[in-house]
Enzyme design. Structure first.
Site, mmCIF file in Angstrom:
data_model
loop_
_atom_site.group_PDB
_atom_site.id
_atom_site.type_symbol
_atom_site.label_atom_id
_atom_site.label_comp_id
_atom_site.label_asym_id
_atom_site.label_seq_id
_atom_site.Cartn_x
_atom_site.Cartn_y
_atom_site.Cartn_z
ATOM 1 C CG HIS A 50 -1.889 -1.149 1.219
ATOM 2 N ND1 HIS A 50 -3.209 -1.011 0.851
ATOM 3 C CD2 HIS A 50 -1.725 -2.462 1.524
ATOM 4 C CE1 HIS A 50 -3.821 -2.182 0.936
ATOM 5 N NE2 HIS A 50 -2.935 -3.076 1.347
ATOM 6 C CG ASP B 42 -4.645 2.092 1.334
ATOM 7 O OD1 ASP B 42 -5.549 1.273 1.600
ATOM 8 O OD2 ASP B 42 -3.624 1.773 0.705
#
Length: 329
Positions: A20, A110
């Site tokens: 991520h 995210d």
């Protein structure tokens, strides 16, 4: 003639896991090249090195995650704890940025850091979510409430996910779900539903059936910007010291011949699953590169499982694997 307005200031909220961190920094690099000023909000865990990105401003917030949470197998529980622990510090951080630097054009977070959407709403700022994996995965979250297997599969069915894979995935999701998993699904999906925009690390050409379904299911406009690693320059974001000894071996292999295997930065694997995967690689009789993270499995020592795994790599001796396994005799 009107003076052209500058693009503005973006705040990107990062999740502290390798798969991520990298795409978020790649997106930040792309947006900065378009004229945006960038602030990266990150947790104390797995903090990036600001000196690698002098053009960005970095702000750290506490995450209060414990070693047991990080080493356990309850990913949903880990994500829930991450959001609960970071919600208040993140809101304080964003408020401080607004007070000191003025207007924020948008918050890009995210999808796993879904607490950012509620905070963006509270601060009356646009909240945009970045899905670091495929658009197809978003369809899975949308279909979570479906209990009928046929409906579940028909909602998602696409070349990217075959029916057999979907049946197994559905069984995994609905078989004895933990309270944390149920809560994670609901809060994750709600954040995406409320977002001002959805950014997917993909392209419509790669997911010709999935992307239109995502655009149909979710009210926010969806933008496929990717693959990000093809659009952004090479960046330094590895959490571990990179081992480049495999490059010489890779250069000697035929184009598109090597199988690459990686289970990510937080996944753990049982010894039975590990051995099955290893035999699958060996029996493929294809060269493979298997990235094995320290702590991904328990040290087998001289157990039967350890000896079996050793035999797999003896069988596949012609292949290179970034693996070190010691067997005490």
């Amino acid at each position: 003639m009107e003076k052209q307005q500058k693009p503005g200031h973006l705040v990107l909220v990062m999740v502290p896991f390798q798969g991520h961190i990298t795409p978020m920094l790649q997106l930040a690099t792309i947006l900065h090249s378009k004229g945006f000023s960038i602030t990266i909000v990150h947790t104390e865990l797995n903090s990036p090195n600001p000196s690698d990105y002098p053009e960005f401003t970095f702000v750290s917030i506490p995450d209060k995650l414990t070693k047991s949470q990080l080493s356990g197998k309850d990913a949903a529980g880990l994500f829930q704890s991450l959001n609960k622990n970071c919600a208040a510090p993140l809101q304080q951080c964003l408020q401080k940025i607004m007070n000191s630097q003025g207007h924020i054009a948008a918050i890009i977070y995210d999808t796993i850091m879904f607490c950012a959407q509620a905070i963006a709403d509270d601060l009356r700022l646009p909240g945009m979510t970045l899905r670091t994996s495929s658009a197809t995965m978003l369809l899975l979250y949308n279909a979570f409430p479906e209990l009928d297997e046929r409906d579940f599969i028909s909602k998602i069915e696409s070349p990217e996910l075959q029916p057999l894979q979907l049946q197994r995935f559905r069984a995994l999701l609905f078989q004895n779900p933990t309270e944390a998993m149920v809560e994670f699904r609901a809060t994750f999906l709600n954040a995406v539903m409320c977002s001002s925009a959805i950014i997917v690390n993909s392209m419509e050409f790669l997911e010709q059936e999935a992307v239109p379904k995502v655009k149909k299911f979710f009210p926010a406009p969806t933008f496929t910007i990717g693959p990000l690693h093809k659009l952004a320059p090479t960046i330094c974001s590895s959490l571990l010291t990179e081992d480049d000894k495999c490059i010489c071996w890779l250069n000697k292999q035929a184009p598109e011949s090597v199988i690459y295997v990686s289970f990510g930065s937080i996944a753990s694997i049982d010894k039975e699953e590990l051995i099955e995967a290893a035999w699958g690689l060996a029996n493929s009789e294809r060269p493979f590169l298997w990235v094995v993270r320290p702590g991904m499995w328990v040290d087998f020592g001289a157990t039967v499982a350890g000896i079996q795994l050793w035999r797999v790599f003896v069988k596949g001796f012609r292949c290179y694997a970034s693996l070190s396994l010691e067997i005490n005799t």
